[in-house]
Design an enzyme around this catalytic site. Structure first.
Site, PDB file in Angstrom:
ATOM      1  NE  ARG A  51      48.593 -77.232  -5.185  1.00 41.53           N
ATOM      2  CZ  ARG A  51      49.845 -77.215  -5.552  1.00 41.53           C
ATOM      3  NH1 ARG A  51      50.097 -76.444  -6.523  1.00 41.53           N
ATOM      4  NH2 ARG A  51      50.806 -77.434  -4.581  1.00 41.53           N
ATOM      5  CE1 TYR A 105      27.262 -66.610 -15.119  1.00 43.97           C
ATOM      6  CE2 TYR A 105      29.697 -66.241 -14.852  1.00 43.97           C
ATOM      7  CZ  TYR A 105      28.242 -66.807 -14.352  1.00 43.97           C
ATOM      8  OH  TYR A 105      28.271 -67.514 -13.303  1.00 43.97           O
ATOM      9  CG  ASP A 177      32.323 -67.215 -21.668  1.00 40.96           C
ATOM     10  OD1 ASP A 177      32.068 -68.251 -22.310  1.00 40.96           O
ATOM     11  OD2 ASP A 177      32.074 -66.986 -20.560  1.00 40.96           O
ATOM     12  CE  LYS A 202      26.568 -72.511 -17.222  1.00 43.58           C
ATOM     13  NZ  LYS A 202      27.227 -72.428 -16.065  1.00 43.58           N
TER      14      LYS A 202
HETATM   15  N1  PLP Z   1      30.573 -68.000 -18.677  1.00 53.45           N
HETATM   16  C1  PLP Z   1      29.022 -68.277 -19.018  1.00 53.45           C
HETATM   17  C2  PLP Z   1      28.779 -67.443 -20.374  1.00 53.45           C
HETATM   18  C3  PLP Z   1      28.413 -68.573 -18.161  1.00 53.45           C
HETATM   19  O1  PLP Z   1      27.077 -68.667 -18.558  1.00 53.45           O
HETATM   20  C4  PLP Z   1      28.782 -69.211 -16.899  1.00 53.45           C
HETATM   21  C5  PLP Z   1      28.077 -69.562 -16.109  1.00 53.45           C
HETATM   22  O2  PLP Z   1      26.938 -69.531 -16.088  1.00 53.45           O
HETATM   23  C6  PLP Z   1      30.363 -68.952 -16.873  1.00 53.45           C
HETATM   24  C7  PLP Z   1      30.981 -68.472 -17.741  1.00 53.45           C
HETATM   25  C8  PLP Z   1      30.985 -69.401 -15.366  1.00 53.45           C
HETATM   26  O3  PLP Z   1      31.114 -70.849 -15.327  1.00 53.45           O
HETATM   27  P1  PLP Z   1      31.006 -71.680 -14.050  1.00 53.45           P
HETATM   28  O4  PLP Z   1      29.793 -71.626 -13.619  1.00 53.45           O
HETATM   29  O5  PLP Z   1      31.402 -73.151 -14.571  1.00 53.45           O
HETATM   30  O6  PLP Z   1      32.047 -71.102 -13.346  1.00 53.45           O
END
Ligand code: PLP
Length: 385
Positions: A51, A105, A177, A202
């Site tokens: 952790r 997102y 992001d 991703k």
């Molecule tokens: N940021 C973007 C642009 C995303 O498309 C996603 C998920 O689809 C996330 C963050 C969140 O990621 P996670 O599903 O790994 O928590």
């Protein structure tokens, strides 16, 4: 962390690998041990425990990831949302205000709008392509500004250079992001952002088999975010860390191929008589094309399009595709197709979707690494061509 390796392709293979290799192992072994023998550590955060994000799998991965975006330090987390929530909850404290891009997102949108008020955090949405409108939203307690490298599902490209400038002028922490771009196409810290975040689920992992997140930035920030994560508990398990480590090795090959393939597919769709509109920053017709050319090495593997005939045509397309798998998520080796209005953006009201420019018949494609011609043939037949 200064990496001795210059190119991204070499960093993906060699950065962070243990020296000497553990018992000669060419691939990083998995250290599936929750706890490690006490070795005289003097701080809680240095005790070796999964952790606390410091197993040998975490350490190797942090070094490799930091090298990719020329970051001083990196942190892996249990999901992209753990990276986003833990970073924002470290940068902000109760009473603070956040400026945040209006087309986000969905998970981040919901975190900010539904959960932040309970933590005493306030926010205002900014139109990220219109920097002249941001100053009016600044407050004495504004502490940070948050954007995405390319928006989902319309692939808009915010004025990222203006975001960095605005943050520096007003003493804000800038967060981005970078998921849609991946470090192959965009390295946010080189452009002056303070923190670059990824859903590693991703492109970074790329194989649709784990969820994970990444935070990159200055060592002082990463230490603070790590300590918060140590308390919140959103840690990546060593086995998932090992899969991410393995997936990363082919990142440049995968994304380079996906850049090329997606551009060809976007051009094919843009000329198809059954398609009304294509959103992809690699197309000269895209409003963010010039900016994307300046900022990004490639335009990425995600595009969206509207078939002529609205929702019915979109339904037919999704029922007819054979190679693309109808599923949410993106950035993997398989081509995935989804209809944002009923999946990723179903939480928005029809009016909110209309305002955001997300048509009910819009389809998002995340292009995998199949042969481009096979995909084009599949899309053509699915469009009734
Ligand atoms: N940021 C973007 C642009 C995303 O498309 C996603 C998920 O689809 C996330 C963050 C969140 O990621 P996670 O599903 O790994 O928590």
């Amino acid at each position: 962390m200064r990496s001795p390796f210059k190119s991204l392709e070499t960093k993906l293979i060699h950065a962070g690998e243990p020296e000497p290799r553990i018992l000669g192992a060419v691939a990083m072994p998995i250290f599936q041990s929750a706890t490690f023998q006490y070795a005289g550590e003097t701080s809680y955060h240095d005790l070796k425990y999964i952790r606390l994000n410091n197993t040998p799998n975490h350490v190797a991965l942090h070094q490799k990831l930091a090298a990719l975006e020329n970051a001083e330090a990196a942190l892996v987390t249990a999901s992209g949302m753990a990276a986003i929530s833990t970073s924002l909850l470290t940068v902000l404290k109760a009473g603070d205000h956040l400026l945040i891009q209006n087309s986000l997102y969905g998970g981040t949108h919901d975190l900010v709008t539904r959960d932040f008020p309970a933590f005493g955090l306030s926010y205002d949405f900014i139109e990220a392509e219109h920097p002249e409108t941001w100053k009016a939203l600044l407050k004495p307690n504004t502490k940070a500004i948050y954007v995405e490298a390319m928006t989902n599902p319309l692939l808009q490209v915010a004025d990222l250079e203006a975001v960095v400038q605005f943050a520096k002028t007003h003493g804000l922490v800038s967060l981005i992001d970078s998921t849609f771009a991946s470090p192959v196409n965009f390295r946010a810290l080189d452009w002056g952002f303070d923190l670059s975040l990824h859903s590693g689920t991703k492109y970074l992992n790329g194989h649709s088999d784990i969820v994970c997140g990444v935070v990159l930035g200055q060592a002082a920030w990463i230490q603070k975010i790590t300590h918060r994560l140590n308390h919140l508990g959103g840690t990546l398990d060593p086995h998932a860390a090992w899969l991410l480590h393995r997936g990363l090795k082919t990142l440049a090959l995968r994304v380079g191929y996906q850049n090329e393939s997606t551009l060809k597919i976007a051009r094919f769709l843009a000329e198809h008589p059954a398609v009304a509109r294509v959103n992809y920053a690699g197309l000269e017709s895209h409003p963010g094309h010039d900016r994307a050319r300046r900022l990004f090495t490639g335009f990425g593997g995600v595009l969206s399009f509207e078939p002529r005939g609205g929702v019915e045509a979109a339904d037919n397309f999704l029922k007819s595709v054979r190679l693309a798998i109808v599923a949410i998520s993106l950035g993997s080796v398989e081509t995935l197709a989804t209809q944002p209005a009923i999946t990723t953006h179903a939480g928005l009201s029809p009016e909110e979707r209309r305002k955001a420019g997300i048509a009910d018949g819009l389809i998002r494609l995340s292009i995998g690494i199949e042969a481009t011609d096979d995909l084009i043939q599949d899309f053509d037949q699915a469009l009734g061509g």
